[in-house]
Motif scaffolding. Structure first.
Motif, PDB file in Angstrom:
ATOM      1  N   UNK A 101      -7.980  37.094  50.843  1.00 35.48           N
ATOM      2  CA  UNK A 101      -8.126  36.203  52.003  1.00 35.48           C
ATOM      3  C   UNK A 101      -7.366  36.707  53.227  1.00 35.48           C
ATOM      4  N   UNK A 102      -6.465  37.665  53.048  1.00 31.52           N
ATOM      5  CA  UNK A 102      -5.707  38.195  54.185  1.00 31.52           C
ATOM      6  C   UNK A 102      -6.278  39.508  54.709  1.00 31.52           C
ATOM      7  N   UNK A 103      -7.522  39.819  54.340  1.00 36.98           N
ATOM      8  CA  UNK A 103      -8.176  41.034  54.813  1.00 36.98           C
ATOM      9  C   UNK A 103      -9.047  40.702  56.017  1.00 36.98           C
ATOM     10  N   UNK A 104      -8.924  41.516  57.058  1.00 36.78           N
ATOM     11  CA  UNK A 104      -9.745  41.369  58.260  1.00 36.78           C
ATOM     12  C   UNK A 104     -10.677  42.567  58.327  1.00 36.78           C
ATOM     13  N   UNK A 105     -11.982  42.310  58.390  1.00 40.47           N
ATOM     14  CA  UNK A 105     -12.974  43.387  58.425  1.00 40.47           C
ATOM     15  C   UNK A 105     -13.369  43.713  59.858  1.00 40.47           C
ATOM     16  N   UNK A 106     -13.444  45.006  60.156  1.00 38.21           N
ATOM     17  CA  UNK A 106     -14.001  45.502  61.403  1.00 38.21           C
ATOM     18  C   UNK A 106     -15.318  46.164  61.038  1.00 38.21           C
TER      19      UNK A 106
ATOM     20  N   UNK B  98     -19.840  43.079  56.840  1.00 36.06           N
ATOM     21  CA  UNK B  98     -19.460  42.782  55.446  1.00 36.06           C
ATOM     22  C   UNK B  98     -20.298  43.614  54.470  1.00 36.06           C
ATOM     23  N   UNK B  99     -21.589  43.749  54.767  1.00 35.70           N
ATOM     24  CA  UNK B  99     -22.499  44.456  53.863  1.00 35.70           C
ATOM     25  C   UNK B  99     -22.653  45.933  54.189  1.00 35.70           C
ATOM     26  N   UNK B 100     -22.251  46.339  55.376  1.00 37.82           N
ATOM     27  CA  UNK B 100     -22.404  47.726  55.784  1.00 37.82           C
ATOM     28  C   UNK B 100     -21.064  48.415  55.923  1.00 37.82           C
ATOM     29  N   UNK B 101     -21.043  49.515  56.657  1.00 40.94           N
ATOM     30  CA  UNK B 101     -19.787  50.243  56.860  1.00 40.94           C
ATOM     31  C   UNK B 101     -18.767  49.360  57.573  1.00 40.94           C
ATOM     32  N   UNK B 102     -17.531  49.423  57.137  1.00 43.14           N
ATOM     33  CA  UNK B 102     -16.471  48.675  57.798  1.00 43.14           C
ATOM     34  C   UNK B 102     -15.102  49.213  57.419  1.00 43.14           C
ATOM     35  N   UNK B 103     -14.145  48.895  58.276  1.00 39.85           N
ATOM     36  CA  UNK B 103     -12.730  49.134  57.982  1.00 39.85           C
ATOM     37  C   UNK B 103     -12.128  47.799  57.589  1.00 39.85           C
ATOM     38  N   UNK B 104     -11.224  47.827  56.640  1.00 35.30           N
ATOM     39  CA  UNK B 104     -10.513  46.620  56.216  1.00 35.30           C
ATOM     40  C   UNK B 104      -9.050  46.790  56.582  1.00 35.30           C
ATOM     41  N   UNK B 105      -8.516  45.774  57.251  1.00 35.14           N
ATOM     42  CA  UNK B 105      -7.118  45.785  57.673  1.00 35.14           C
ATOM     43  C   UNK B 105      -6.424  44.543  57.147  1.00 35.14           C
ATOM     44  N   UNK B 106      -5.125  44.634  57.021  1.00 36.90           N
ATOM     45  CA  UNK B 106      -4.320  43.476  56.666  1.00 36.90           C
ATOM     46  C   UNK B 106      -4.247  42.582  57.900  1.00 36.90           C
ATOM     47  N   UNK B 107      -4.622  41.312  57.735  1.00 37.23           N
ATOM     48  CA  UNK B 107      -4.596  40.395  58.880  1.00 37.23           C
ATOM     49  C   UNK B 107      -3.172  39.981  59.244  1.00 37.23           C
ATOM     50  N   UNK B 108      -2.195  40.301  58.402  1.00 40.23           N
ATOM     51  CA  UNK B 108      -0.794  39.971  58.684  1.00 40.23           C
ATOM     52  C   UNK B 108      -0.125  41.094  59.479  1.00 40.23           C
TER      53      UNK B 108
END
Length: 122
Positions: free
Chosen positions: A46-51, A54-64
């Motif tokens: 739940x603390x992951x922020x996607x750039x 969701x279904x395609x290419x993305x970077x995942x960052x910590x939202x904190x």
């Protein structure tokens, strides 16, 4: 946030593109590629922020803290894990430098790994 990935990385590279430099705040991003089915979030999803998608290419960052956690690539089939986020030492090492045509001008590559201006031909 925590993830689990077996030591089943298929490739590892040092990427010097401007997007990877911006994402990491470093001269390049050493990453290891693993099939997405072998990668799983074990804590803090739940603390992951996607750039990206969701279904395609993305970077995942910590939202904190904003740290880059992983990238989903290759039509969603693979995850690129920044090697600096690994807790255990992987058996794989970066084997090439990619996108050196756009590397930071202030950084000199001093190892003997092969260098590619963009992405190598398959």
């Amino acid at each position: 946030m925590a993830y689990a990935a077996p030591d089943a990385f298929e490739y590892a590279m040092n990427c010097h593109c401007s997007q990877c430099r911006r994402a990491t705040g470093a001269a390049f991003k050493p990453f290891a590629g693993i099939r997405r089915r072998d990668f799983r979030i074990t804590q803090g999803e739940s603390s992951i922020f996607l750039f990206g998608s969701q279904d395609g290419p993305h970077d995942a960052r910590c939202s904190v803290c904003g740290s880059l956690l992983y990238s989903v690539v290759r039509e969603g089939a693979y995850v690129h894990v920044p090697m600096g986020t690994l807790v255990d030492e992987p058996s794989i090492r970066p084997s090439i430098h990619i996108f050196v045509g756009s590397k930071a001008p202030w950084y000199a590559i001093t190892d003997t790994l092969p260098q590619f201006e963009t992405f190598p031909e398959r």
